[in-house]
Design a protein around this motif. Structure first.
Motif, PDB file in Angstrom:
ATOM      1  N   GLN A  42       0.838  -1.204   0.000  1.00  0.00           N
ATOM      2  CA  GLN A  42       0.000   0.000   0.000  1.00  0.00           C
ATOM      3  C   GLN A  42       0.873   1.254   0.000  1.00  0.00           C
ATOM      4  OE1 GLN A  42      -3.345   0.018  -0.132  1.00  0.00           O
ATOM      5  NE2 GLN A  42      -3.511   2.237  -0.132  1.00  0.00           N
ATOM      6  N   ARG A  43       1.942   1.226   0.773  1.00  0.00           N
ATOM      7  CA  ARG A  43       2.829   2.398   0.834  1.00  0.00           C
ATOM      8  C   ARG A  43       3.559   2.593  -0.491  1.00  0.00           C
ATOM      9  NH1 ARG A  43       5.730   2.137   6.647  1.00  0.00           N
ATOM     10  NH2 ARG A  43       6.300   4.221   6.027  1.00  0.00           N
ATOM     11  N   LEU A  44       3.878   1.481  -1.151  1.00  0.00           N
ATOM     12  CA  LEU A  44       4.585   1.559  -2.436  1.00  0.00           C
ATOM     13  C   LEU A  44       3.725   2.192  -3.518  1.00  0.00           C
ATOM     14  CD1 LEU A  44       6.141  -1.948  -2.078  1.00  0.00           C
ATOM     15  CD2 LEU A  44       7.523   0.039  -2.699  1.00  0.00           C
ATOM     16  N   GLN A  83      14.557   0.398  11.139  1.00  0.00           N
ATOM     17  CA  GLN A  83      14.735   0.298   9.694  1.00  0.00           C
ATOM     18  C   GLN A  83      13.841   1.296   8.977  1.00  0.00           C
ATOM     19  OE1 GLN A  83      13.604  -3.936   9.549  1.00  0.00           O
ATOM     20  NE2 GLN A  83      15.561  -4.293   8.564  1.00  0.00           N
ATOM     21  N   ASP A  84      14.309   1.771   7.814  1.00  0.00           N
ATOM     22  CA  ASP A  84      13.384   2.581   7.027  1.00  0.00           C
ATOM     23  C   ASP A  84      12.549   1.639   6.150  1.00  0.00           C
ATOM     24  OD1 ASP A  84      14.945   1.910   4.841  1.00  0.00           O
ATOM     25  OD2 ASP A  84      15.627   3.948   4.412  1.00  0.00           O
ATOM     26  N   SER A  85      11.589   2.198   5.429  1.00  0.00           N
ATOM     27  CA  SER A  85      10.630   1.377   4.680  1.00  0.00           C
ATOM     28  C   SER A  85      11.314   0.512   3.634  1.00  0.00           C
ATOM     29  CB  SER A  85       9.602   2.277   3.999  1.00  0.00           C
ATOM     30  OG  SER A  85       8.949   3.068   4.961  1.00  0.00           O
ATOM     31  N   GLN A  86      12.339   1.060   2.977  1.00  0.00           N
ATOM     32  CA  GLN A  86      13.035   0.300   1.932  1.00  0.00           C
ATOM     33  C   GLN A  86      13.738  -0.919   2.526  1.00  0.00           C
ATOM     34  OE1 GLN A  86      13.067   0.972  -1.547  1.00  0.00           O
ATOM     35  NE2 GLN A  86      13.923  -1.083  -1.568  1.00  0.00           N
ATOM     36  N   ASP A 219       6.604  11.480  -0.595  1.00  0.00           N
ATOM     37  CA  ASP A 219       5.605  10.570  -0.041  1.00  0.00           C
ATOM     38  C   ASP A 219       5.728  10.656   1.477  1.00  0.00           C
ATOM     39  OD1 ASP A 219       7.942   9.050   0.358  1.00  0.00           O
ATOM     40  OD2 ASP A 219       7.573   7.846  -1.408  1.00  0.00           O
ATOM     41  N   LEU A 220       4.649  10.395   2.174  1.00  0.00           N
ATOM     42  CA  LEU A 220       4.630  10.654   3.616  1.00  0.00           C
ATOM     43  C   LEU A 220       4.818   9.375   4.417  1.00  0.00           C
ATOM     44  CD1 LEU A 220       1.751  13.249   4.058  1.00  0.00           C
ATOM     45  CD2 LEU A 220       4.153  13.646   3.620  1.00  0.00           C
ATOM     46  N   PRO A 221       5.727   9.395   5.396  1.00  0.00           N
ATOM     47  CA  PRO A 221       5.792   8.266   6.327  1.00  0.00           C
ATOM     48  C   PRO A 221       4.495   8.233   7.131  1.00  0.00           C
ATOM     49  CG  PRO A 221       7.157  10.078   7.106  1.00  0.00           C
ATOM     50  CD  PRO A 221       6.650  10.478   5.763  1.00  0.00           C
ATOM     51  N   TRP A 222       4.088   7.062   7.575  1.00  0.00           N
ATOM     52  CA  TRP A 222       2.820   6.960   8.293  1.00  0.00           C
ATOM     53  C   TRP A 222       2.893   7.542   9.695  1.00  0.00           C
ATOM     54  CZ3 TRP A 222       0.660   1.482   6.660  1.00  0.00           C
ATOM     55  CH2 TRP A 222       0.192   1.586   5.346  1.00  0.00           C
ATOM     56  N   ILE A 227       7.889  12.897   9.845  1.00  0.00           N
ATOM     57  CA  ILE A 227       7.847  14.112   9.015  1.00  0.00           C
ATOM     58  C   ILE A 227       8.582  15.237   9.747  1.00  0.00           C
ATOM     59  CG2 ILE A 227       6.352  15.806   7.863  1.00  0.00           C
ATOM     60  CD1 ILE A 227       4.190  13.625   7.749  1.00  0.00           C
ATOM     61  N   GLU A 228       8.324  15.347  11.059  1.00  0.00           N
ATOM     62  CA  GLU A 228       9.021  16.358  11.881  1.00  0.00           C
ATOM     63  C   GLU A 228      10.540  16.150  11.815  1.00  0.00           C
ATOM     64  OE1 GLU A 228       7.586  18.915  13.470  1.00  0.00           O
ATOM     65  OE2 GLU A 228       5.657  18.253  12.675  1.00  0.00           O
TER      66      GLU A 228
END
Length: 311
Positions: A42-44, A83-86, A219-222, A227-228
């Motif tokens: 979904q994030r992709l 970990q980051d999303s990737q 694209d926004l992290p959930w 974001i901050e």
């Protein structure tokens, strides 16, 4: 979305349906890792056509090498919060996980739509990004204005670099696969010559980038605290100009609805406490898990978003 993006919108909706059915099935079978992979899909799709096409391609390879009754391998134990999303995605796609009912056919169909989308031209969001770059350049009367762009996924980063270079921008990239020396070299190139730095969350860690003052969250992290943290790369002591941050999010999407309700609730907290408690509410060790669950619930039952965020 515009009329010319009809197929992109169809891709988004089709992947969301695949995620909804797949996540439900994975949870019923108590296959947590496969459920988490569905959520990442979904994030992709909200990141870029390139990102979802790349992941679907890798998922299809895995499905062709296994069968419905195979036992899932387990990814190595890692701290997902670190970990980051990737990195999470690479890990999940590298282990063998059997398919769900009809998943192979579904993934082939989605991949076909994604390939058609790519052939039709740039994503809606990439076109919007270009407008933001040109508008700010004009407003600030600075043809050499620098921009820091964040994305969650490396295929989106690659697409953005190619797309922006085609439009005459000099671009450098940072991601978690680079060692500290490489990252410092990229930071120097951005400070001296390059106008745009496209970074993943892991790529930008520990670097001071305050010679730029415009940040675009492509694209926004959930987790809103992420974001901050991204904005904090340029909004720090020593910054001489007002920082501008642009957050790009797709209309008519689950993500936008969650974002709107979330901001509304946080505004209520601010109102009732008289001070901004956002950081206290969002910046806890378990907040990443909470937000992943929140978005999963939003995808499964969009009508209950408000109730779930309240809880």
């Amino acid at each position: 979305w515009e009329e010319k993006h009809t197929l992109q919108k169809k891709l988004y909706e089709s992947v969301t349906e695949y995620v909804r059915l797949g996540y439900n099935q994975a949870m019923r079978q108590n296959r947590q890792y496969l459920g988490f992979l569905m959520i990442l899909m979904q994030r992709l799709v909200t990141s870029s056509t390139q990102a979802i096409a790349s992941a679907l391609d890798r998922r299809l390879e895995a499905l062709q090498a296994t069968n419905l009754t195979a036992t899932d391998e387990e990814p190595p134990e890692n701290n997902n919060e670190e970990q980051d999303s990737q990195e999470q995605l690479d890990e999940l796609l590298s282990v063998r996980m059997a398919g769900l009912q009809n998943e192979k056919e579904e993934v082939k169909m989605l991949l076909e739509i994604a390939r058609h989308c790519r052939a039709l031209g740039p994503d809606a969001r990439a076109e919007t990004l270009l407008n933001i770059l040109y508008e700010n350049q004009r407003e600030e009367n600075d043809p050499e204005l620098k921009y820091l762009i964040f994305t969650e996924f490396v295929p989106t980063q690659t697409m953005l670099r190619d797309f922006l270079e085609q439009h005459g921008f000099s671009v450098v990239c940072l991601n978690g696969s680079m060692d500290l020396e490489e990252r410092r070299r990229v930071q120097r190139q951005f400070a001296e010559k390059a106008r745009i730095l496209v970074s993943t969350a892991a790529g930008g860690e520990g670097l001071n980038l305050q010679f730029a003052h415009i940040i675009i969250n492509y694209d926004l992290p959930w987790n809103p605290m992420r974001i901050e943290q991204r904005i904090g790369r340029v909004d720090r002591i020593g910054q001489k100009r007002p920082v501008k941050a642009f957050n790009l999010i797709l209309e008519d999407s689950v993500e936008l609805r969650v974002q709107e309700v979330l901001e509304d609730k946080l505004a209520t907290i601010l109102d009732e406490f008289g001070v901004d408690k956002t950081q206290d509410v969002l910046d806890s060790a378990e907040s990443g898990v909470v937000f992943t669950r929140l978005y999963a619930q939003a995808i499964l039952s969009p009508g209950d978003i408000e109730k779930n965020i309240d809880r």
